[in-house]
Each structure stands twice: as C-alpha cells, then as structure tokens.
Design a protein around this motif. Sequence first.
Motif, PDB file in Angstrom:
ATOM      1  N   ARG A  54       0.836  -1.212   0.000  1.00 37.09           N
ATOM      2  CA  ARG A  54       0.000   0.000   0.000  1.00 37.09           C
ATOM      3  C   ARG A  54       0.863   1.252   0.000  1.00 37.09           C
ATOM      4  NH1 ARG A  54      -3.681  -0.045   4.845  1.00 37.09           N
ATOM      5  NH2 ARG A  54      -4.421   1.873   3.909  1.00 37.09           N
ATOM      6  N   TYR A  55       1.972   1.213   0.744  1.00 32.82           N
ATOM      7  CA  TYR A  55       2.876   2.371   0.785  1.00 32.82           C
ATOM      8  C   TYR A  55       3.557   2.556  -0.572  1.00 32.82           C
ATOM      9  CZ  TYR A  55       6.656   5.468   2.215  1.00 32.82           C
ATOM     10  OH  TYR A  55       7.539   6.516   2.317  1.00 32.82           O
ATOM     11  N   ALA A  56       3.954   1.449  -1.199  1.00 31.78           N
ATOM     12  CA  ALA A  56       4.591   1.534  -2.515  1.00 31.78           C
ATOM     13  C   ALA A  56       3.620   2.083  -3.563  1.00 31.78           C
ATOM     14  CB  ALA A  56       5.094   0.157  -2.938  1.00 31.78           C
ATOM     15  N   ASP A  57       2.334   1.771  -3.406  1.00 26.58           N
ATOM     16  CA  ASP A  57       1.310   2.286  -4.322  1.00 26.58           C
ATOM     17  C   ASP A  57       0.870   3.699  -3.946  1.00 26.58           C
ATOM     18  OD1 ASP A  57       1.356  -0.104  -5.682  1.00 26.58           O
ATOM     19  OD2 ASP A  57      -0.373  -0.934  -4.606  1.00 26.58           O
ATOM     20  N   GLU A  58       1.489   4.251  -2.921  1.00 25.72           N
ATOM     21  CA  GLU A  58       1.178   5.582  -2.397  1.00 25.72           C
ATOM     22  C   GLU A  58      -0.274   5.691  -1.932  1.00 25.72           C
ATOM     23  OE1 GLU A  58       2.415   8.464  -5.308  1.00 25.72           O
ATOM     24  OE2 GLU A  58       4.520   7.893  -5.131  1.00 25.72           O
ATOM     25  N   ALA A  59      -0.808   4.590  -1.397  1.00 26.05           N
ATOM     26  CA  ALA A  59      -2.172   4.589  -0.880  1.00 26.05           C
ATOM     27  C   ALA A  59      -2.229   5.117   0.554  1.00 26.05           C
ATOM     28  CB  ALA A  59      -2.754   3.177  -0.930  1.00 26.05           C
ATOM     29  N   ILE A  60      -1.067   5.108   1.241  1.00 30.83           N
ATOM     30  CA  ILE A  60      -0.994   5.648   2.603  1.00 30.83           C
ATOM     31  C   ILE A  60       0.210   6.569   2.702  1.00 30.83           C
ATOM     32  CG2 ILE A  60      -2.148   3.683   3.695  1.00 30.83           C
ATOM     33  CD1 ILE A  60       0.595   2.649   4.540  1.00 30.83           C
ATOM     34  N   SER A  61       0.168   7.462   3.675  1.00 33.84           N
ATOM     35  CA  SER A  61       1.261   8.424   3.842  1.00 33.84           C
ATOM     36  C   SER A  61       2.445   7.774   4.549  1.00 33.84           C
ATOM     37  CB  SER A  61       0.776   9.619   4.665  1.00 33.84           C
ATOM     38  OG  SER A  61       0.519   9.215   6.003  1.00 33.84           O
ATOM     39  N   ALA A  62       3.571   8.459   4.502  1.00 40.72           N
ATOM     40  CA  ALA A  62       4.788   7.959   5.146  1.00 40.72           C
ATOM     41  C   ALA A  62       4.611   7.862   6.655  1.00 40.72           C
ATOM     42  CB  ALA A  62       5.966   8.865   4.805  1.00 40.72           C
ATOM     43  N   SER A  63       3.881   8.805   7.248  1.00 42.45           N
ATOM     44  CA  SER A  63       3.680   8.757   8.703  1.00 42.45           C
ATOM     45  C   SER A  63       2.788   7.580   9.097  1.00 42.45           C
ATOM     46  CB  SER A  63       3.088  10.075   9.206  1.00 42.45           C
ATOM     47  OG  SER A  63       1.828  10.313   8.620  1.00 42.45           O
ATOM     48  N   GLU A  64       1.735   7.295   8.290  1.00 40.15           N
ATOM     49  CA  GLU A  64       0.885   6.137   8.555  1.00 40.15           C
ATOM     50  C   GLU A  64       1.689   4.841   8.428  1.00 40.15           C
ATOM     51  OE1 GLU A  64      -3.604   6.895   7.133  1.00 40.15           O
ATOM     52  OE2 GLU A  64      -2.093   7.233   5.567  1.00 40.15           O
ATOM     53  N   TYR A  65       2.532   4.791   7.392  1.00 44.07           N
ATOM     54  CA  TYR A  65       3.368   3.616   7.174  1.00 44.07           C
ATOM     55  C   TYR A  65       4.313   3.401   8.356  1.00 44.07           C
ATOM     56  CZ  TYR A  65       6.983   0.605   5.207  1.00 44.07           C
ATOM     57  OH  TYR A  65       7.883  -0.408   4.992  1.00 44.07           O
ATOM     58  N   ALA A  66       4.957   4.465   8.803  1.00 47.93           N
ATOM     59  CA  ALA A  66       5.906   4.358   9.905  1.00 47.93           C
ATOM     60  C   ALA A  66       5.220   3.908  11.193  1.00 47.93           C
ATOM     61  CB  ALA A  66       6.614   5.683  10.113  1.00 47.93           C
ATOM     62  N   ALA A  67       4.042   4.447  11.458  1.00 49.78           N
ATOM     63  CA  ALA A  67       3.316   4.087  12.674  1.00 49.78           C
ATOM     64  C   ALA A  67       2.895   2.616  12.651  1.00 49.78           C
ATOM     65  CB  ALA A  67       2.100   4.979  12.848  1.00 49.78           C
TER      66      ALA A  67
END
Length: 81
Positions: A54-67
Amino acid sequence: MAKRGREAALKRAREVARREKQEAKREKRLTESEKAAVVDEEALMEEFARLSARYADEAISASEYAAEKERIFSQLGLDPG
C-alpha cells in the motif's frame, strides 16, 4: 508388614502415573502455544507485506506507514529502525 510395603508401592505407582500425566499435559500446552505464536507471526508478516504494498502504491502516507510498521515490528519483537 508386607501389606504396608505393597500399599506404599501402589502409592508410588499412582504418584508416578500422576506426574507423567501432568508432564504430558504441560508438553501439550507448550506445543499449542508455540503453534499459536507461529500463526501470529505469519499473520503479522503478511500484514506488513500488505502495508508495504500500500505504501509503494502511495495509498498511505509515510507517517501512517511508519506508525503501522512500528506497531507490527514491536509485536514481532523486532526493532523498527
């Protein structure tokens, strides 16, 4: 006197059987908990793979991914670094 010796032997045999039964139950519980731990680890790794996709597809933000990454890694007992 012989009667007492026989009773003591029977009592020892019952105690041995009881201990063996307890040990079998203890081993069974450990095996079941180990299986549960493996299943949870596999589920968390699958969840992380989906999160990364989802992060690679830019479906979520970097902060959401990190959390989410930190949460998953902490449940796995890993350093999210």
